[in-house]
Design a protein around this motif. Structure first.
Motif, mmCIF file in Angstrom:
data_model
loop_
_atom_site.group_PDB
_atom_site.id
_atom_site.type_symbol
_atom_site.label_atom_id
_atom_site.label_comp_id
_atom_site.label_asym_id
_atom_site.label_seq_id
_atom_site.Cartn_x
_atom_site.Cartn_y
_atom_site.Cartn_z
ATOM 1 N N THR A 42 -0.426 4.276 -0.158
ATOM 2 C CA THR A 42 -1.112 5.249 0.704
ATOM 3 C C THR A 42 -0.770 5.049 2.176
ATOM 4 O O THR A 42 -0.738 6.008 2.937
ATOM 5 C CB THR A 42 -2.642 5.209 0.526
ATOM 6 O OG1 THR A 42 -3.096 3.885 0.740
ATOM 7 C CG2 THR A 42 -3.049 5.673 -0.852
ATOM 8 N N GLU B 194 -2.614 12.618 -4.323
ATOM 9 C CA GLU B 194 -1.973 13.197 -3.146
ATOM 10 C C GLU B 194 -1.400 14.564 -3.498
ATOM 11 O O GLU B 194 -2.145 15.484 -3.777
ATOM 12 C CB GLU B 194 -0.958 12.231 -2.577
ATOM 13 C CG GLU B 194 -1.662 10.989 -2.024
ATOM 14 C CD GLU B 194 -0.774 10.078 -1.215
ATOM 15 O OE1 GLU B 194 0.331 10.509 -0.840
ATOM 16 O OE2 GLU B 194 -1.187 8.949 -0.942
ATOM 17 N N LYS C 243 1.821 10.674 5.731
ATOM 18 C CA LYS C 243 1.429 11.232 4.441
ATOM 19 C C LYS C 243 2.391 12.315 3.966
ATOM 20 O O LYS C 243 2.550 12.518 2.788
ATOM 21 C CB LYS C 243 0.016 11.821 4.528
ATOM 22 C CG LYS C 243 -1.049 10.801 4.804
ATOM 23 C CD LYS C 243 -1.394 10.058 3.572
ATOM 24 C CE LYS C 243 -2.556 9.120 3.822
ATOM 25 N NZ LYS C 243 -2.907 8.380 2.655
ATOM 26 N N SER D 36 0.826 -1.208 0.000
ATOM 27 C CA SER D 36 0.000 0.000 0.000
ATOM 28 C C SER D 36 0.857 1.253 0.000
ATOM 29 O O SER D 36 1.514 1.569 0.997
ATOM 30 C CB SER D 36 -0.914 0.002 1.233
ATOM 31 O OG SER D 36 -1.593 1.223 1.339
ATOM 32 N N ASP E 55 1.920 8.778 -6.429
ATOM 33 C CA ASP E 55 1.407 9.957 -5.743
ATOM 34 C C ASP E 55 0.237 10.551 -6.526
ATOM 35 O O ASP E 55 -0.795 10.909 -5.962
ATOM 36 C CB ASP E 55 2.535 10.978 -5.584
ATOM 37 C CG ASP E 55 2.156 12.133 -4.702
ATOM 38 O OD1 ASP E 55 2.278 12.000 -3.478
ATOM 39 O OD2 ASP E 55 1.733 13.175 -5.233
ATOM 40 N N ASN F 219 -2.956 8.303 -6.526
ATOM 41 C CA ASN F 219 -3.656 8.374 -5.251
ATOM 42 C C ASN F 219 -4.127 9.792 -4.907
ATOM 43 O O ASN F 219 -4.554 10.044 -3.787
ATOM 44 C CB ASN F 219 -2.758 7.826 -4.138
ATOM 45 C CG ASN F 219 -2.614 6.342 -4.262
ATOM 46 O OD1 ASN F 219 -3.542 5.593 -3.957
ATOM 47 N ND2 ASN F 219 -1.464 5.877 -4.744
#
Length: 181
Positions: free
Chosen positions: A122, A177, A148, A120, A172, A175
């Motif tokens: 994340t 982010e 994070k 994962s 990145d 997801n």
């Protein structure tokens, strides 16, 4: 094993530290530092910059139903050269946690994939492995760090750090982010 360039490969294990930037500061992205807290890469938008601010590569999402992402090597005065590509999973990674497979462009597609990301991203708990199962890099975070915003990547000897930063930039972005292409 150079993918972008042998200048980004170290004969020793390297620990890189990644610090994300808020979208309000230079549009987001992240900086990658070495163990001496020197910036070695910056990811700004779709571009990957080296130590001296030189553009090393870029990331582009192909517009297709298959959600392919491609990374390109930038060389001023020459056409962009594809380096690698990966396909975004059809279902959110949080639900399926399936490996993401990466194909190095110079090798073609005869093997379908050359590397994979397992785990994962994340949660900052993933590993990049080659087709034989050898570990290239591991992404992790200490509990005391804000997972994070700040995490580390342990890169094994001989592997291309610029390639791995390109993979991080795409993960990145997938997801949603800090990085936005």
């Amino acid at each position: 094993m150079p993918i972008v360039s042998k200048i980004f490969c170290s004969p020793l294990q390297v620990v890189l530290f990644v610090r994300k930037r808020p979208h309000l500061i230079n549009g987001g992205g992240f900086v990658v530092m070495d163990g001496n807290q020197r910036v070695v890469f910056r990811v700004e938008g779709c571009g990957i910059l080296g130590v001296n601010g030189e553009l090393i590569g870029g990331v582009v999402q192909a517009l297709s139903i298959h959600n392919w992402w491609r990374s390109y090597l930038m060389d001023y005065g020459a056409p962009s050269k594809p380096v690698f590509s990966l396909q975004e999973p059809k279902l959110p990674l949080v639900i399926i946690n399936a490996p993401i497979r990466i194909t190095v462009e110079s090798k073609g597609r005869k093997n379908n994939w050359d590397f994979e990301v397992i785990g994962s991203f994340t949660d900052r708990a993933c590993t990049v492995k080659d087709r034989k199962g050898n570990i290239l890099a591991q992404v992790g975070a200490r509990e005391i760090m804000a997972k994070k915003e700040f995490y580390h990547v342990v890169v094994q000897p001989g592997y291309d750090q610029a390639f791995l930063v390109g993979v991080l930039a795409i993960l990145d972005n997938i997801n949603r982010e800090s990085t936005r292409c």
